[in-house]
Design a protein around this motif. Structure first.
Motif, PDB file in Angstrom:
ATOM      1  N   LYS A  67       0.647  -1.330  -0.576  1.00  0.00           N
ATOM      2  CA  LYS A  67       0.234   0.467  -0.088  1.00  0.00           C
ATOM      3  C   LYS A  67       0.770   1.429   0.080  1.00  0.00           C
ATOM      4  CE  LYS A  67      -3.216   1.757   2.717  1.00  0.00           C
ATOM      5  NZ  LYS A  67      -4.416   1.992   4.070  1.00  0.00           N
ATOM      6  N   GLU A 122       0.552   4.344  -2.549  1.00  0.00           N
ATOM      7  CA  GLU A 122       0.461   5.369  -2.498  1.00  0.00           C
ATOM      8  C   GLU A 122       1.671   6.506  -2.505  1.00  0.00           C
ATOM      9  OE1 GLU A 122      -0.359   5.023   1.409  1.00  0.00           O
ATOM     10  OE2 GLU A 122      -2.363   4.813   1.703  1.00  0.00           O
ATOM     11  N   THR A 165      -8.673   7.482  -4.304  1.00  0.00           N
ATOM     12  CA  THR A 165      -9.767   6.505  -3.320  1.00  0.00           C
ATOM     13  C   THR A 165      -9.405   5.300  -4.430  1.00  0.00           C
ATOM     14  OG1 THR A 165     -10.656   8.692  -3.929  1.00  0.00           O
ATOM     15  CG2 THR A 165     -11.877   6.707  -3.472  1.00  0.00           C
ATOM     16  N   ARG A 210      -7.037   3.586  -2.486  1.00  0.00           N
ATOM     17  CA  ARG A 210      -7.482   2.946  -0.736  1.00  0.00           C
ATOM     18  C   ARG A 210      -8.035   2.173  -1.423  1.00  0.00           C
ATOM     19  NH1 ARG A 210      -9.451   7.765   0.016  1.00  0.00           N
ATOM     20  NH2 ARG A 210     -11.508   7.113   1.093  1.00  0.00           N
TER      21      ARG A 210
END
Lengths: 416, 664
Positions: free
Chosen positions: B631, B635, B657, B660
């Motif tokens: 992740k 990111e 988004t 995520r």
């Protein structure tokens, strides 16, 4: 070995990366360190699962369970199910990714650099993948042993020992300890020699396979080296096959005095078969192809002769075609007296004389002869037949008629 | 051109001399030019002389395969099918002309060449049952037809002379009452090349036996029968041959031909073979090549290696003593006799045996290199080169292999390997040995282009070995040639080979290439990619030919296209992955399994970020997120994209988004 070390390194870097808690815990469990693997058989659920889930599990257990024991049982089973699920998800998500990543030389190079200063992991071999492979190998060796006639017990023993030893040998070789082993461990060698050959083969097979399996992603140089077998040279001390020291001692020396007896056709046919066989796939250039065509009769032979296969005309000389009017001389066609006197000398041939005649038939026949002599498409025989036809056509009556008509015409011409 | 000049010379001299009247007559004779009488030459002499000036073009395929460049076969299989197609076409035409001569009734060829008017063989059941018919069938080697006609004549009670019967007996015994085998058919090279040499056991009570019985017994006829029984051996025929041999030995052993002795030796054990050789010596019959070969074969049957080697050695010794030099097939029998690959052997023993074989081989090569010319003696001769190469390969001995090849290719050798069968095996063994042992990659490159695809067909194994070699030492000309060969042999569609090609191309150090090489590189990549795309589009009824793309290969292809500046194509290709229709359903061109290659994707993403192309960067993130579970890294990537590609707030929100959501 570098690759396996880097796996360990990567897993450890995964730890510091602060990945998911589940990932982290599982990576510890399945990572490079064998001790952790054995020691932590029961993973702490707190490390793997979120607090919320743990809470949910407790709630479910409380709601469904009866007494304390039952609740505990239910809780453990639920947790183990969840952990195994988490483990599967982790594996499916990472197996492709990592294996693909390690196939990339760029990543490898980076990892190599990163892993260089770190201490080599002694138990790097106990990577999960390798372990799975070793189990399979053990099975394979067991199967092979059973196939080659060992009892199940023996086969099991052999498979265990073989894989263990293979693993060790591979490791030692990789770590450059092979020399040390050779010099120091004589005992082992003796054991190896004592072993039955059949058994030793199984051990060797296990070693080969283990090497391939554990270090399949070798560097290209190693791959090439693996392809190259040992280079063997001729032995100069090997007794020559071309001297006459060792022989059957049947024939004494020169055999040229002996009789050569042959069947005849047999040797010829065998030679023909050998020569046919030696043609491979036929001509190797256009000239060879032409030689073949010439031999088959599909091409005119050299030197080029434009009268090749001319048939009946082959034997006929060219002048027979040109001087066809010779036939006229021996015929009874009119040859006017005056004609012979007209030429430049008495040595004129009969035909020459004919040419000089000025009678209408003679003139006509001259034209026929010239025409025929220029025709390359007729045989001499046909030309003769042609002339013969005219000779028989101009019989005495026709000659008289022509003569009469000619005179009339000349008279008319003179009158006009 | 020379003659007029000479004549002119003569006339000027004559003129000059005529002035000096005293010398004129004999000086004229002195300078008389003699016109040599014409040398008689056969029709093919001129062509042979011309042919001898033509060398071997090592950059072109064999003469038989020179055709439209796109038709030139480059693998062994295509070479076979190409040659056979050509030959079968010819055979079909020949058959048509034979069966339907009326179709060609209006030919007016002058002169009329019979070779273009093929005649069918006369039907033995329709033929006049006369001796002439029988002899004509025997002369044209129609064995089965001759047998049928003979049977007919026998049942009709037609008299046949002993001479004709002898010819028939020779033919039927040599060929075991069967038609001439394909391996001896002169005209059809393809059939001969691929025909299996099958030994048929002797036909008992066939025409050969019948004719033999009907002829008065003679030692020659008996010898022929013994040779035939051993040539077409079966246990019963060998037994009969031995009986006949024993009879003949008692009658007149000096009348037995050398070939018959050889035949009986080849079917005997070593001990018997020695006895037979002694009989030969007593009979005063000179042993010929076939006898030595048969002795080698007999010695090769000895099961114990040491005894076998001794037997072979003493046979060689005897042969040399008798002043024979040996032939290729004798040497081949010797080498195969020394071959010993027993299961239970220790490694050291195996090595020792190989070393022995090499030592003998070196001696043989020394001898052969001294000989002025190597002529074909038996059909088996060419196998010597294969056996020799096999040993050299086993020993990993490249210098020895080179010696064998240079002997085979030397002008003095007239023995040829079969183009469609053992030649490929011979040279590919050599090339594989070179690929491992030749140190310099430049030298290996030269060897590669010398052999492939002219004599060594392109194969998966060979390509993989060369790719391994290239992995260790990149070499652009070799890689380029290898890829070209993969394209022409259709190996390009093979999943492993195409993967190796892409990896090799990605690893090619572009900065080390010359400008023209870089141009080649740049033009090659779009060509390759379009080939892969085209093969992925064979859907529906063409599915048999389809090779689907995979996410992994697409990411690599995109990277390669991007590197050569074909950005538009690269991104277009990558976008194909995002469309559901390409991966699912009947018309799918991309396989649904697998993932993109992370390293390639990172490089592509970097490029998109560098150029500030938001859409491409987003495509990359979408594809990376399908495999990458990290992740934090995702990111980070997203943040870089947002900051460097100038995304609007809404766009940025969508991207972050997405990451995520993906994660959760």
């Amino acid at each position: 070995s570098m690759l396996l070390r880097t796996i360990g390194g990567l897993v450890r870097s995964g730890l510091s990366n602060g990945g998911r808690r589940g990932v982290r815990a599982l990576s510890v469990q399945t990572g490079g360190d064998g001790k952790e693997d054995h020691g932590k058989k029961d993973v702490n659920p707190k490390e793997v699962l979120d607090e919320e889930i743990l809470k949910a599990v407790d709630d479910v257990a409380n709601e469904l369970g009866g007494d304390k024991e039952k609740k505990k049982g239910l809780r453990t089973s639920l947790l183990s199910r969840l952990i195994s699920h988490e483990k599967e998800t982790f594996q499916s998500a990472t197996v492709d990714h990592t294996s693909e990543m390690f196939s990339d030389p760029g990543v490898l190079a980076v990892l190599k650099e990163a892993a260089a200063p770190t201490k080599p992991l002694p138990n790097a071999i106990h990577d999960r993948k390798a372990k799975r492979g070793l189990v399979l190998l053990r099975k394979e060796v067991f199967y092979q042993a059973v196939q080659s006639g060992y009892s199940a017990e023996d086969a099991q023993r052999i498979s265990m020992e073989a894989v263990e030893e293979a693993e060790k040998r591979v490791e030692e070789k990789r770590d450059g300890e092979i020399e040390k082993r050779k010099s120091g461990d004589i005992e082992k060698k003796v054991i190896m020699e004592k072993r039955e050959e059949k058994e030793q083969k199984l051990f060797d097979m296990a070693y080969d396979l283990a090497q391939k399996m554990l270090y399949g992603d070798d560097a290209p140089e190693q791959k090439l080296a693996a392809l190259a077998s040992k280079v063997l040279e001729a032995d100069p001390s090997f007794p020559s096959f071309f001297d006459t020291k060792t022989r059957l001692n049947i024939f004494k020396g020169d055999i040229s005095q002996l009789e050569t007896r042959r069947i005849g056709f047999w040797e010829e046919w065998e030679e023909r078969a050998a020569k046919t066989w030696n043609q491979s796939i036929g001509p190797e250039n256009a000239f060879e192809e032409q030689i073949l065509w010439t031999k088959k009769g599909a091409q005119w032979p050299y030197p080029i002769n434009n009268e090749y296969l001319l048939g009946q005309e082959e034997k006929v000389p060219f002048f027979e075609h040109i001087f066809v009017d010779r036939r006229l001389a021996s015929s009874n066609l009119p040859k006017e007296e005056t004609s012979l006197g007209r030429g430049s000398g008495s040595s004129y041939s009969v035909s020459k004389g004919l040419i000089d005649t000025d009678g209408p038939i003679a003139h006509f026949m001259h034209l026929v002869a010239v025409g025929l002599s220029k025709n390359p498409h007729m045989t001499v025989e046909k030309k003769q037949r042609h002339i013969d036809w005219f000779i028989s056509f101009f019989n005495v009556e026709k000659q008289k008629l022509v003569h009469k008509l000619h005179e009339q015409e000349q008279a008319a011409a003179a009158a006009s | 051109m020379i003659r007029p000049r000479l004549l002119a010379l003569r006339s000027s001299k004559v003129m000059r001399r005529s002035n000096q009247s005293t010398e004129a007559p004999h000086s004229f004779n002195e300078i008389r030019q003699m016109i040599p009488t014409a040398v008689k030459r056969s029709p093919s002499d001129l062509l042979s002389a011309l042919s001898s000036t033509v060398g071997k073009d090592t950059t072109a395929p064999h003469f038989q395969f020179i055709d439209d460049p796109s038709m030139i076969p480059s693998t062994l299989v295509t070479r076979k099918s190409y040659y056979m197609a050509k030959e079968m076409g010819k055979r079909a035409a020949r058959q048509l002309a034979t069966e339907w001569p009326t179709l060609f009734a209006f030919d007016r060829d002058e002169p009329r060449l019979e070779v273009f008017r093929p005649q069918g063989n006369p039907d033995p059941l329709q033929m006049e049952p006369t001796e002439e018919s029988l002899v004509s069938l025997i002369e044209s080697r129609c064995v089965k037809d001759a047998c049928m006609l003979y049977e007919r004549m026998r049942s009709d009670g037609v008299d046949i002379s002993d001479h004709a019967k002898d010819s028939l007996f020779a033919l039927t015994s040599f060929y075991n009452n069967e038609d001439v085998p394909l391996s001896e058919v002169e005209e059809w090279h393809g059939l001969r090349n691929i025909a299996l040499i099958e030994k048929t056991p002797w036909t008992t009570a066939g025409v050969a036996d019948l004719v033999y019985e009907s002829l008065p017994p003679s030692s020659l006829r008996k010898s022929i029968l013994i040779s035939a029984l051993c040539k077409h051996s079966s246990p019963s025929s060998i037994k009969r041959a031995r009986e006949l041999y024993e009879e003949l030995k008692k009658e007149d052993k000096s009348s037995i031909p050398s070939r018959t002795y050889a035949a009986i030796i080849s079917t005997s054990t070593w001990r018997n073979a020695i006895e037979i050789l002694s009989t030969m010596k007593d009979a005063g019959v000179r042993p010929e090549e076939s006898v030595w070969n048969a002795l080698m074969q007999s010695a090769s049957k000895i099961p114990v290696y040491k005894d076998r080697m001794n037997a072979l050695r003493s046979t060689m010794g005897e042969m040399i003593t008798c002043g024979e030099k040996g032939s290729l097939s004798v040497f081949n029998s010797l080498l195969t006799g020394l071959e010993d690959d027993k299961e239970g052997d220790k490694e050291a023993d195996k090595e020792k045996k190989i070393v022995n074989s090499i030592s003998v081989l070196v001696e043989i090569l020394n001898e052969l290199e001294k000989i002025e010319s190597i002529e074909i003696v038996t059909s088996n001769d060419s196998n010597f080169f294969c056996s020799a190469m096999y040993i050299a390969r086993k020993a990993g001995n490249l210098p020895l292999a080179r010696r064998i090849v240079s002997l085979y290719e030397s002008k003095k050798n007239t023995v040829k390997l079969m183009s469609l069968s053992n030649e490929g095996a011979f040279y590919s063994s050599f090339l594989l040995l070179c690929s491992i042992q030749v140190q310099s990659i430049d030298e290996f490159y030269k060897m590669y282009i010398y052999h492939v695809p002219r004599v060594v067909g392109v194969s998966k194994g060979l390509c993989q070995t060369v790719f391994t070699r290239l992995e260790a030492t990149p070499h652009w000309p070799l890689l380029h040639r290898l890829i070209d060969d993969c394209i022409s042999s259709r190996l390009i569609t093979d999943i492993y080979i195409s993967n190796s090609i892409r990896i090799a191309l990605i690893n090619t150090p572009l900065q080390s290439l010359s400008p023209s090489e870089r141009d080649d590189y740049s033009s090659l990549i779009p060509r390759l990619v379009s080939i892969w795309i085209e093969f992925s589009r064979f859907t529906g009824h063409m599915q048999r030919l389809q090779t689907k793309l995979s996410p992994f290969s697409i990411s690599e292809c995109s990277l390669l296209l991007m590197r050569v500046g074909e950005r538009e194509k690269a991104w277009h290709l990558l976008e194909m992955l995002c469309e559901e229709g390409n991966t699912h359903g009947e018309d799918a061109t991309i396989s649904a399994q697998g993932t993109v290659k992370a390293a390639s994707m990172n490089e592509l993403l970097d490029d998109a970020i560098r150029r500030g192309h938001a859409e491409n960067a987003a495509t990359c993130i979408q594809l990376i997120s399908s495999t990458d579970v990290n992740k934090q890294r995702l990111e980070q990537m997203t943040n870089t994209v947002i900051s460097r590609c100038g995304l609007t707030t809404v766009q940025a929100r969508i991207v972050s988004t997405f990451v995520r959501l993906r994660e959760e």
